[in-house]
Design a protein around this motif. Structure first.
Motif, mmCIF file in Angstrom:
data_model
loop_
_atom_site.group_PDB
_atom_site.id
_atom_site.type_symbol
_atom_site.label_atom_id
_atom_site.label_comp_id
_atom_site.label_asym_id
_atom_site.label_seq_id
_atom_site.Cartn_x
_atom_site.Cartn_y
_atom_site.Cartn_z
ATOM 1 N N PHE A 74 4.336 -10.483 -6.413
ATOM 2 C CA PHE A 74 3.000 -10.189 -6.961
ATOM 3 C C PHE A 74 3.065 -9.487 -8.271
ATOM 4 O O PHE A 74 3.738 -8.528 -8.141
ATOM 5 N N ILE A 75 2.452 -10.036 -9.231
ATOM 6 C CA ILE A 75 2.742 -9.374 -10.482
ATOM 7 C C ILE A 75 1.332 -8.960 -10.891
ATOM 8 O O ILE A 75 0.466 -9.790 -11.104
ATOM 9 N N ALA A 76 1.189 -7.752 -11.188
ATOM 10 C CA ALA A 76 -0.308 -7.200 -11.450
ATOM 11 C C ALA A 76 -0.441 -7.437 -13.064
ATOM 12 O O ALA A 76 0.426 -6.795 -13.848
ATOM 13 N N ALA A 77 -1.671 -7.604 -13.297
ATOM 14 C CA ALA A 77 -1.998 -7.724 -14.522
ATOM 15 C C ALA A 77 -3.344 -6.972 -15.111
ATOM 16 O O ALA A 77 -3.408 -6.465 -16.085
ATOM 17 N N ASP A 78 -4.150 -6.717 -14.192
ATOM 18 C CA ASP A 78 -5.564 -5.822 -14.338
ATOM 19 C C ASP A 78 -5.855 -5.025 -13.231
ATOM 20 O O ASP A 78 -5.796 -5.444 -12.007
ATOM 21 N N LEU A 79 -6.599 -4.021 -13.478
ATOM 22 C CA LEU A 79 -7.036 -2.970 -12.505
ATOM 23 C C LEU A 79 -8.654 -2.866 -12.488
ATOM 24 O O LEU A 79 -8.993 -2.539 -13.560
ATOM 25 N N PHE A 96 6.583 -6.329 -6.152
ATOM 26 C CA PHE A 96 5.344 -5.914 -6.540
ATOM 27 C C PHE A 96 5.303 -4.903 -7.800
ATOM 28 O O PHE A 96 5.792 -3.816 -7.674
ATOM 29 N N LEU A 97 4.939 -5.316 -9.019
ATOM 30 C CA LEU A 97 5.218 -4.838 -10.285
ATOM 31 C C LEU A 97 4.018 -5.058 -11.217
ATOM 32 O O LEU A 97 3.473 -6.033 -10.992
ATOM 33 N N ALA A 156 0.860 -1.079 0.024
ATOM 34 C CA ALA A 156 -0.024 -0.025 -0.063
ATOM 35 C C ALA A 156 0.743 1.320 0.044
ATOM 36 O O ALA A 156 0.366 2.190 -0.413
ATOM 37 N N THR A 157 2.139 1.078 0.574
ATOM 38 C CA THR A 157 2.935 2.277 0.413
ATOM 39 C C THR A 157 3.540 2.676 -0.761
ATOM 40 O O THR A 157 4.247 3.625 -1.012
ATOM 41 N N GLN A 158 3.465 1.616 -1.718
ATOM 42 C CA GLN A 158 3.925 1.886 -3.035
ATOM 43 C C GLN A 158 3.179 2.358 -4.127
ATOM 44 O O GLN A 158 3.879 3.153 -5.001
#
Length: 243
Positions: free
Chosen positions: A139-144, A174-175, A95-97
């Protein structure tokens, strides 16, 4: 074809730096109401293809998960697990990122070995026992799907991805995932050379919806090749001019 930027050599060196991690503290955030609890299910396609209407990325070897960030707190949901965050304390500070107060993000939970390769055995151990934490969680983010109270599920994937890149700057663990617009076979060849068995294809103009979504999201196998002692997460990004 969109402009390409080649990442730096350390852009995806997830978990290779021994950065201290903090256990998550405080109450869990309230999960906003939305269709994401059911998850979107990809269709299948037999072989990679070229098409400017689609965005291609590696199918990262891990567990599909939803991350909720709300007012400095983090919550995770993966498959039938209510909250695997205790098994991934590396993500407690996510959350800080971010550049938002509230986010609902779909992505992949991974555990990396000491050389930065996805380790499915270590991942299973963490999911079975939260105190058993081999490797490094990521964690690799793919969709929002939501940002600051605004639901994005009806927006096209291209817009959701732009918002995701704006909201989540790259961190050590986390990216946002990288990929190629329109060039499925090129991405598949690179993924296969790194030992990754499938690629993901997302239609750029498609909204997000729960349940089977072969018109919006595909999983595509790649032809396996001989794999040497490489670091898939890092080397794949170094070798391709990814978007």
């Amino acid at each position: 074809m969109s402009a390409r930027i080649r990442p730096g050599a350390d852009q995806m060196a997830l978990g290779l730096d021994q950065v201290p991690v903090e256990d998550p503290v405080g109450p869990r955030p309230t999960v906003p109401d939305g269709p994401w609890s059911a998850g979107m299910v990809p269709g299948e396609r037999a072989a990679p293809f070229d098409d400017e209407a689609w965005f291609f990325e590696p199918w990262w070897p891990g567990v599909t998960a939803t991350m909720v960030i709300d007012e400095g707190r983090v919550w995770l949901r993966a498959d039938q697990l209510t909250d695997p965050l205790p098994a991934f304390p590396e993500l407690g500070g996510a959350a800080t990122q971010v550049r938002a107060r509230q986010l609902v993000i779909v992505g992949t939970l991974l555990v990396l070995d000491t050389e930065g390769r996805p380790d499915l055995v270590a991942l299973r151990r963490r999911l079975v026992d939260a105190e058993d934490r081999p490797g490094t969680g990521a964690f690799i983010a793919a969709d929002l799907l939501m940002r600051d109270g605004r639901r994005l599920v009806d927006a096209p994937f291209s817009r959701r991805r732009t918002a995701l890149l704006e909201a989540v700057p790259d961190g050590d663990r986390f990216l946002v995932s990288r990929g190629l617009h329109g060039e499925g076979p090129t991405l598949a060849d690179a993924a296969a050379s790194m030992g990754i068995e499938s690629i993901s294809a997302r239609r750029l103009d498609a909204p997000w919806h729960a349940g089977p979504a072969p018109d919006a999201w595909l999983r595509i196998p790649v032809v396996a090749t001989d794999v040497g002692p490489v670091r898939p997460l890092l080397v794949l990004l170094q070798r391709l001019p990814l978007d």
